[in-house]
Motif scaffolding. Structure first.
Motif, PDB file in Angstrom:
ATOM      1  N   HIS A 321       3.845 -18.322   0.425  1.00 34.41           N
ATOM      2  CA  HIS A 321       4.332 -17.446  -0.465  1.00 34.41           C
ATOM      3  C   HIS A 321       3.564 -16.984  -1.378  1.00 34.41           C
ATOM      4  CE1 HIS A 321       7.597 -20.060   1.157  1.00 34.41           C
ATOM      5  NE2 HIS A 321       8.475 -19.253   1.195  1.00 34.41           N
ATOM      6  N   PHE A 322       2.387 -16.041  -0.988  1.00 36.20           N
ATOM      7  CA  PHE A 322       1.576 -15.320  -1.673  1.00 36.20           C
ATOM      8  C   PHE A 322       2.243 -14.301  -2.250  1.00 36.20           C
ATOM      9  CE2 PHE A 322      -1.648 -17.599   0.883  1.00 36.20           C
ATOM     10  CZ  PHE A 322      -2.537 -17.785   0.091  1.00 36.20           C
ATOM     11  N   PRO A 323       1.497 -13.732  -3.698  1.00 40.79           N
ATOM     12  CA  PRO A 323       2.328 -12.554  -4.102  1.00 40.79           C
ATOM     13  C   PRO A 323       2.073 -11.515  -3.340  1.00 40.79           C
ATOM     14  CG  PRO A 323       0.788 -13.664  -5.687  1.00 40.79           C
ATOM     15  CD  PRO A 323       0.591 -14.258  -4.253  1.00 40.79           C
ATOM     16  N   THR A 324       3.336 -10.452  -3.214  1.00 39.18           N
ATOM     17  CA  THR A 324       3.790  -9.532  -2.294  1.00 39.18           C
ATOM     18  C   THR A 324       2.365  -8.283  -2.432  1.00 39.18           C
ATOM     19  OG1 THR A 324       6.018  -9.925  -2.217  1.00 39.18           O
ATOM     20  CG2 THR A 324       5.236  -7.887  -1.644  1.00 39.18           C
ATOM     21  N   LYS A 325       2.209  -8.228  -3.518  1.00 36.35           N
ATOM     22  CA  LYS A 325       1.343  -7.079  -4.047  1.00 36.35           C
ATOM     23  C   LYS A 325      -0.353  -7.362  -3.285  1.00 36.35           C
ATOM     24  CE  LYS A 325       3.382  -5.079  -7.882  1.00 36.35           C
ATOM     25  NZ  LYS A 325       3.544  -4.848  -9.142  1.00 36.35           N
ATOM     26  N   MET A 326      -0.493  -8.706  -3.043  1.00 40.18           N
ATOM     27  CA  MET A 326      -1.735  -9.394  -2.546  1.00 40.18           C
ATOM     28  C   MET A 326      -1.904  -8.981  -1.211  1.00 40.18           C
ATOM     29  SD  MET A 326      -2.379 -12.772  -4.311  1.00 40.18           S
ATOM     30  CE  MET A 326      -3.770 -13.076  -3.196  1.00 40.18           C
ATOM     31  N   LYS A 327      -0.804  -8.839  -0.343  1.00 38.77           N
ATOM     32  CA  LYS A 327      -0.918  -9.055   1.102  1.00 38.77           C
ATOM     33  C   LYS A 327      -0.472  -7.364   1.802  1.00 38.77           C
ATOM     34  CE  LYS A 327      -1.818 -13.020   1.635  1.00 38.77           C
ATOM     35  NZ  LYS A 327      -3.294 -13.351   2.417  1.00 38.77           N
ATOM     36  N   ALA A 328      -0.873  -7.438   2.993  1.00 39.36           N
ATOM     37  CA  ALA A 328      -0.683  -6.200   3.794  1.00 39.36           C
ATOM     38  C   ALA A 328       0.973  -5.931   3.635  1.00 39.36           C
ATOM     39  CB  ALA A 328      -0.883  -6.442   5.313  1.00 39.36           C
ATOM     40  N   PHE A 329       0.884  -4.444   3.846  1.00 33.38           N
ATOM     41  CA  PHE A 329       2.183  -3.782   3.814  1.00 33.38           C
ATOM     42  C   PHE A 329       3.329  -4.157   4.702  1.00 33.38           C
ATOM     43  CE2 PHE A 329       0.236  -1.454   7.420  1.00 33.38           C
ATOM     44  CZ  PHE A 329       1.410  -0.872   8.022  1.00 33.38           C
ATOM     45  N   TYR A 330       2.930  -4.711   5.891  1.00 34.37           N
ATOM     46  CA  TYR A 330       3.912  -5.084   6.822  1.00 34.37           C
ATOM     47  C   TYR A 330       4.538  -6.518   6.707  1.00 34.37           C
ATOM     48  CZ  TYR A 330      -0.556  -6.964   8.508  1.00 34.37           C
ATOM     49  OH  TYR A 330      -1.944  -7.606   8.283  1.00 34.37           O
ATOM     50  N   MET A 331       3.997  -7.244   5.875  1.00 37.38           N
ATOM     51  CA  MET A 331       4.352  -8.595   5.558  1.00 37.38           C
ATOM     52  C   MET A 331       5.886  -8.877   4.871  1.00 37.38           C
ATOM     53  SD  MET A 331       0.968 -10.894   4.634  1.00 37.38           S
ATOM     54  CE  MET A 331      -0.289 -11.028   5.817  1.00 37.38           C
ATOM     55  N   GLN A 332       6.540  -9.703   5.431  1.00 34.54           N
ATOM     56  CA  GLN A 332       8.314  -9.750   4.908  1.00 34.54           C
ATOM     57  C   GLN A 332       8.297 -10.294   3.417  1.00 34.54           C
ATOM     58  OE1 GLN A 332      11.100  -8.619   6.372  1.00 34.54           O
ATOM     59  NE2 GLN A 332      12.104  -9.571   4.753  1.00 34.54           N
ATOM     60  N   PRO A 333       8.931  -9.333   2.600  1.00 34.84           N
ATOM     61  CA  PRO A 333       9.087 -10.469   1.308  1.00 34.84           C
ATOM     62  C   PRO A 333       9.992 -11.353   1.566  1.00 34.84           C
ATOM     63  CG  PRO A 333       9.221  -7.923   0.976  1.00 34.84           C
ATOM     64  CD  PRO A 333       9.259  -8.525   2.388  1.00 34.84           C
ATOM     65  N   ASP A 334       9.952 -12.519   0.775  1.00 36.60           N
ATOM     66  CA  ASP A 334      11.099 -13.608   0.742  1.00 36.60           C
ATOM     67  C   ASP A 334      12.191 -13.145   0.049  1.00 36.60           C
ATOM     68  OD1 ASP A 334      12.508 -15.872   0.294  1.00 36.60           O
ATOM     69  OD2 ASP A 334      10.933 -16.897  -0.447  1.00 36.60           O
ATOM     70  N   PRO A 335      13.482 -13.112   1.020  1.00 42.15           N
ATOM     71  CA  PRO A 335      14.700 -12.714   0.229  1.00 42.15           C
ATOM     72  C   PRO A 335      15.097 -13.314  -0.876  1.00 42.15           C
ATOM     73  CG  PRO A 335      14.607 -13.051   2.737  1.00 42.15           C
ATOM     74  CD  PRO A 335      13.298 -13.612   2.318  1.00 42.15           C
ATOM     75  N   ASN A 336      14.659 -14.584  -1.283  1.00 39.12           N
ATOM     76  CA  ASN A 336      15.241 -15.197  -2.419  1.00 39.12           C
ATOM     77  C   ASN A 336      14.336 -14.904  -3.517  1.00 39.12           C
ATOM     78  OD1 ASN A 336      17.206 -16.855  -1.159  1.00 39.12           O
ATOM     79  ND2 ASN A 336      15.504 -18.057  -0.252  1.00 39.12           N
ATOM     80  N   ASN A 337      13.062 -14.398  -3.092  1.00 44.64           N
ATOM     81  CA  ASN A 337      12.053 -13.853  -4.195  1.00 44.64           C
ATOM     82  C   ASN A 337      11.201 -12.840  -4.000  1.00 44.64           C
ATOM     83  OD1 ASN A 337      10.437 -13.644  -6.474  1.00 44.64           O
ATOM     84  ND2 ASN A 337       9.409 -15.786  -6.153  1.00 44.64           N
ATOM     85  N   PRO A 338      11.609 -11.518  -3.703  1.00 41.98           N
ATOM     86  CA  PRO A 338      10.778 -10.548  -3.342  1.00 41.98           C
ATOM     87  C   PRO A 338       9.445 -10.380  -3.723  1.00 41.98           C
ATOM     88  CG  PRO A 338      13.030  -9.680  -3.773  1.00 41.98           C
ATOM     89  CD  PRO A 338      12.915 -11.014  -4.364  1.00 41.98           C
ATOM     90  N   GLU A 339       9.083 -11.068  -4.930  1.00 43.60           N
ATOM     91  CA  GLU A 339       7.827 -10.815  -5.457  1.00 43.60           C
ATOM     92  C   GLU A 339       6.626 -11.753  -4.381  1.00 43.60           C
ATOM     93  OE1 GLU A 339       6.764  -9.442  -8.357  1.00 43.60           O
ATOM     94  OE2 GLU A 339       8.792  -8.560  -8.038  1.00 43.60           O
ATOM     95  N   VAL A 340       7.281 -12.809  -3.336  1.00 45.00           N
ATOM     96  CA  VAL A 340       6.202 -13.357  -2.649  1.00 45.00           C
ATOM     97  C   VAL A 340       6.525 -13.080  -1.449  1.00 45.00           C
ATOM     98  CG1 VAL A 340       5.837 -15.225  -4.322  1.00 45.00           C
ATOM     99  CG2 VAL A 340       7.758 -15.394  -2.689  1.00 45.00           C
ATOM    100  N   ILE A 341       5.771 -13.326  -0.377  1.00 45.64           N
ATOM    101  CA  ILE A 341       5.978 -12.981   0.903  1.00 45.64           C
ATOM    102  C   ILE A 341       6.238 -14.168   1.615  1.00 45.64           C
ATOM    103  CG2 ILE A 341       4.908 -10.852   1.129  1.00 45.64           C
ATOM    104  CD1 ILE A 341       2.882 -13.639   2.667  1.00 45.64           C
ATOM    105  N   LEU A 342       7.004 -14.044   2.927  1.00 44.94           N
ATOM    106  CA  LEU A 342       7.176 -15.059   3.927  1.00 44.94           C
ATOM    107  C   LEU A 342       5.933 -15.480   4.829  1.00 44.94           C
ATOM    108  CD1 LEU A 342      11.044 -14.806   4.848  1.00 44.94           C
ATOM    109  CD2 LEU A 342       9.880 -16.327   3.415  1.00 44.94           C
ATOM    110  N   GLY A 343       4.963 -15.764   4.176  1.00 41.73           N
ATOM    111  CA  GLY A 343       3.458 -15.761   4.823  1.00 41.73           C
ATOM    112  C   GLY A 343       2.513 -17.090   4.388  1.00 41.73           C
ATOM    113  N   ALA A 344       1.604 -17.234   5.107  1.00 41.45           N
ATOM    114  CA  ALA A 344       0.604 -18.644   4.700  1.00 41.45           C
ATOM    115  C   ALA A 344      -0.543 -18.265   5.238  1.00 41.45           C
ATOM    116  CB  ALA A 344       1.170 -19.503   5.315  1.00 41.45           C
TER     117      ALA A 344
END
Length: 431
Positions: A321-344
């Protein structure tokens, strides 16, 4: 008489065999020559006793220089002190080519720059040979892991029309008058293949033009990039755990001699069993702050940060759950918190840092278009990628494993440049 390799010498205990290889080193006591032999599959000592061979054979041994090529006939004997567990009582020695005097890499210490300048010869030494043989085992294990699970190998192009992860790290080339780039990743193409085959993986060279001199960076390296249709974030992590455990198991089983040559502490590797621990990016930030690091939410981890986090565990650890702005454009935001991505990112123990990065991918057309616009990417170049969301889009996930970083960790090697046959770094493109 059986012709064999050193790797298979145990099958011929008490028998006479023929070995074809090279002389790695030699020492003599007057009445005995001790020949350190290598054949590409391993190293073994050949013992030449003057009283037990012809005068010509003994004299031929005197003429042998370091790295001379030769054929040896002899009796295989058990020797528990040897790495292979055996030695050869030599009966005949036939030189194939007497190497020139002054072989560049002697048995004394050499500087790293000198050794890299002579990489074509350095890889003949026991430790370098062991590293690259372990690399081969890891390579094979990865392919077997995915093959057994029904994944299809897809080879993405090396020349691409656009960036996948960031424009500052691209090697630009002139492609018949148009701008093109050496691939940073095969991921986008693997996504297309996943929509055709379900589960796929790519395995090939990638190129990053970042001007980094750290021990964890190369400008040309190999990536393994699976993409899986109908697999979510949790399923993605599970595949990563199983793959890493499988790779480690294969190396421990099949490369005992090489690990021994490298003096690798295998008890550390034996602990690598799924499931792996997890910590969110947010909790990792707090952990660092509590540990005295001046680190703010939204910053990227450096080597000291990853090492500090990894030291809390005896297995690889997922930072999720890294910050969305840190990661690549294609990574899915967490539906419960769009500020982070469903990634690791998967961080290896012992200070080896990130070996895997992955995420669930955006599968919604409107969200993908929004991300492309927000990052000012040239939409026309990504139209084919956007098509994947227009025609039969499904939730899907994937990840990328850096082969050299994985080899470095499993071998316990200090610098990643030793884990690839011919390293390409900021200041090295020769040999």
């Amino acid at each position: 008489m059986n012709s064999t390799t050193i790797e298979n010498i145990s099958k011929y205990e008490g028998q006479e065999v023929i070995l074809k290889g090279w002389l790695y080193n030699k020492r003599s006591s007057g009445k005995i020559h001790f020949l350190q032999l290598r054949d590409g599959s391993g190293f073994i000592q050949g013992v030449v006793v003057k009283a037990e061979v012809s005068e010509d054979v003994f004299e031929n041994c005197k003429k042998l220089t370091q790295e001379s090529s030769l054929t040896v006939k002899g009796l295989v004997q058990k020797d528990d002190r040897a790495p292979s567990g055996y030695e050869i009582l030599v009966k005949e020695v036939t030189p194939v080519h007497i190497a020139e005097e002054g072989y560049p890499i002697s048995l004394k210490e050499h500087g790293t720059d000198f050794l890299m300048e002579n990489r074509h010869l350095w890889m003949r030494t026991p430790k370098q040979n062991a590293i690259l043989r372990i690399r081969d085992e890891i390579n094979l294990a990865i392919r077997q892991f995915f093959h057994d699970r029904g994944f299809v190998l897809i080879e993405p192009p090396i020349i691409t029309p656009s960036a996948c992860e960031g424009t500052t790290e691209l090697f630009e080339i002139d492609y018949f008058g148009e701008n093109a780039y050496l691939s940073q990743t095969g991921q986008l193409y693997a996504e297309a293949a996943a929509m055709a085959f379900g589960n796929v993986y790519s395995f090939g060279p990638t190129f990053r033009a970042e001007k980094s001199k750290t021990r964890k960076h190369l400008n040309e390296f190999w990536m393994i990039e699976p993409e899986m249709a109908y697999v979510d974030f949790e399923g993605n992590l599970k595949v990563q755990e199983e793959m890493v455990e499988y790779i480690i198991g294969r190396v421990l089983e099949n490369r005992k001699i090489e690990l021994k040559i490298l003096q690798r502490d295998t008890t550390v590797l034996e602990k690598i069993k799924a499931p792996f621990p997890r910590i969110t990016y947010t909790d990792a930030v707090k952990l660092l702050q509590d540990g005295g690091f001046e680190f703010q939410w939204g910053e990227d981890f450096g080597a000291p940060h990853e090492t500090y986090i990894a030291e809390k565990y005896d297995k690889p650890v997922f930072i999720t759950h890294f910050p969305t702005k840190m990661k690549a454009f294609y990574m899915q935001p967490d539906p419960n918190n769009p500020e982070v991505i469903l990634g690791a990112d998967l961080i290896a123990p012992e200070g080896y840092g990130e070996i895997i990065g992955g995420s669930e991918r955006i599968h919604d057309l409107e969200l993908l278009l929004k991300k492309i616009e927000e990052e000012n990417l040239p939409r026309e170049i990504y139209e084919w990628y956007i098509d994947l969301r227009r025609y039969g889009s499904v939730p899907h996930s994937g990840f990328g494993l850096g082969l050299e970083r994985t080899v470095s960790w499993i071998c316990g090697v200090d610098h990643i440049r030793q884990t690839i046959p011919f390293a390409r770094t900021l200041n090295r493109v020769y040999p």
